[in-house]
Scaffold this motif. Structure first.
Motif, PDB file in Angstrom:
ATOM      1  N   SER A  43     -47.791 -54.632 -49.917  1.00  0.00           N
ATOM      2  CA  SER A  43     -49.145 -54.592 -50.474  1.00  0.00           C
ATOM      3  C   SER A  43     -49.852 -55.982 -50.267  1.00  0.00           C
ATOM      4  CB  SER A  43     -48.792 -54.735 -51.915  1.00  0.00           C
ATOM      5  OG  SER A  43     -48.497 -53.477 -52.553  1.00  0.00           O
ATOM      6  N   VAL A  44     -49.243 -56.971 -49.858  1.00  0.00           N
ATOM      7  CA  VAL A  44     -50.015 -58.249 -49.391  1.00  0.00           C
ATOM      8  C   VAL A  44     -50.497 -57.802 -48.010  1.00  0.00           C
ATOM      9  CG1 VAL A  44     -49.652 -60.759 -48.775  1.00  0.00           C
ATOM     10  CG2 VAL A  44     -48.779 -59.807 -50.995  1.00  0.00           C
ATOM     11  N   ILE A  45     -49.684 -57.450 -47.083  1.00  0.00           N
ATOM     12  CA  ILE A  45     -50.158 -57.117 -45.879  1.00  0.00           C
ATOM     13  C   ILE A  45     -51.480 -56.342 -46.006  1.00  0.00           C
ATOM     14  CG2 ILE A  45     -49.421 -56.211 -43.759  1.00  0.00           C
ATOM     15  CD1 ILE A  45     -46.701 -57.223 -44.082  1.00  0.00           C
ATOM     16  N   SER A  46     -51.240 -55.077 -46.781  1.00  0.00           N
ATOM     17  CA  SER A  46     -52.254 -54.142 -46.853  1.00  0.00           C
ATOM     18  C   SER A  46     -53.559 -54.960 -47.123  1.00  0.00           C
ATOM     19  CB  SER A  46     -51.930 -53.209 -47.732  1.00  0.00           C
ATOM     20  OG  SER A  46     -50.804 -52.623 -47.212  1.00  0.00           O
ATOM     21  N   TYR A  47     -53.550 -55.485 -48.109  1.00  0.00           N
ATOM     22  CA  TYR A  47     -54.722 -56.485 -48.685  1.00  0.00           C
ATOM     23  C   TYR A  47     -55.164 -57.258 -47.915  1.00  0.00           C
ATOM     24  CZ  TYR A  47     -54.354 -55.416 -53.773  1.00  0.00           C
ATOM     25  OH  TYR A  47     -54.499 -54.587 -54.916  1.00  0.00           O
TER      26      TYR A  47
END
Length: 168
Positions: free
Chosen positions: A93-97
């Protein structure tokens, strides 16, 4: 470091945007009045279409951050949750954001600011109807709303980072 008060402040800013229910109510009334005038009186309101368009634009843009706060934006599952641990899901999720959402929101902010600035300089009006209302104030909502979206994305990203750290 106390990060929770910072996150709660951003959330409070996003929650204020639920007041956009009032432009929604106004949009319904204006649309009904326009339909009534068009179908029963034989002539649409000269200002109906423009007001509907502006209320709709305000409604959509000013709800970006609130929608992120509620976790209601469309999400695409690239890696099935069963394949990743809780920590892995939060890291993804952090990478996607960082790779997708922040660049998108920043581009919308920068381009929207330029778009709105040019519109304000020209004192732009709409030429789609004979009423010809000003539209630069509506265009100014784009950078304004994207700024609040960026704030909420920061809060969401930090929450995912914290969840990744605290995951079992």
């Amino acid at each position: 470091m106390q990060i929770e008060p910072f996150l709660k402040t951003i959330d409070a800013i996003s929650r204020v945007q639920r007041l956009m229910i009032f432009p929604l109510i106004a949009l319904v009334f204006v649309t009904c009045a326009d339909i009534f005038a068009r179908n029963l009186l034989g002539s649409p309101l000269i200002w109906g279409f423009d007001v509907e368009l502006q209320l709709f634009a305000a409604l959509i843009t000013m709800c970006w951050a609130y929608t992120e706060y509620r976790g209601a934006h469309v999400r695409i599952t690239v890696v099935p949750e069963a394949l990743l641990s809780r920590r892995g899901q939060e890291i993804l999720s952090v990478i996607s954001y960082l790779l997708f959402l922040f660049p998108f929101a920043i581009v919308i902010f920068v381009q929207g600011f330029e778009f709105a600035w040019n519109s304000w300089k020209l004192r732009e009006i709409s030429t789609t109807t004979p009423w010809q209302p000003v539209i630069y104030h509506i265009k100014a909502m784009i950078p304004f709303a994207s700024f609040f979206l960026i704030l909420q994305l920061i809060a969401s990203t930090l929450r995912h980072v914290i969840a990744a750290i605290e995951a079992d």
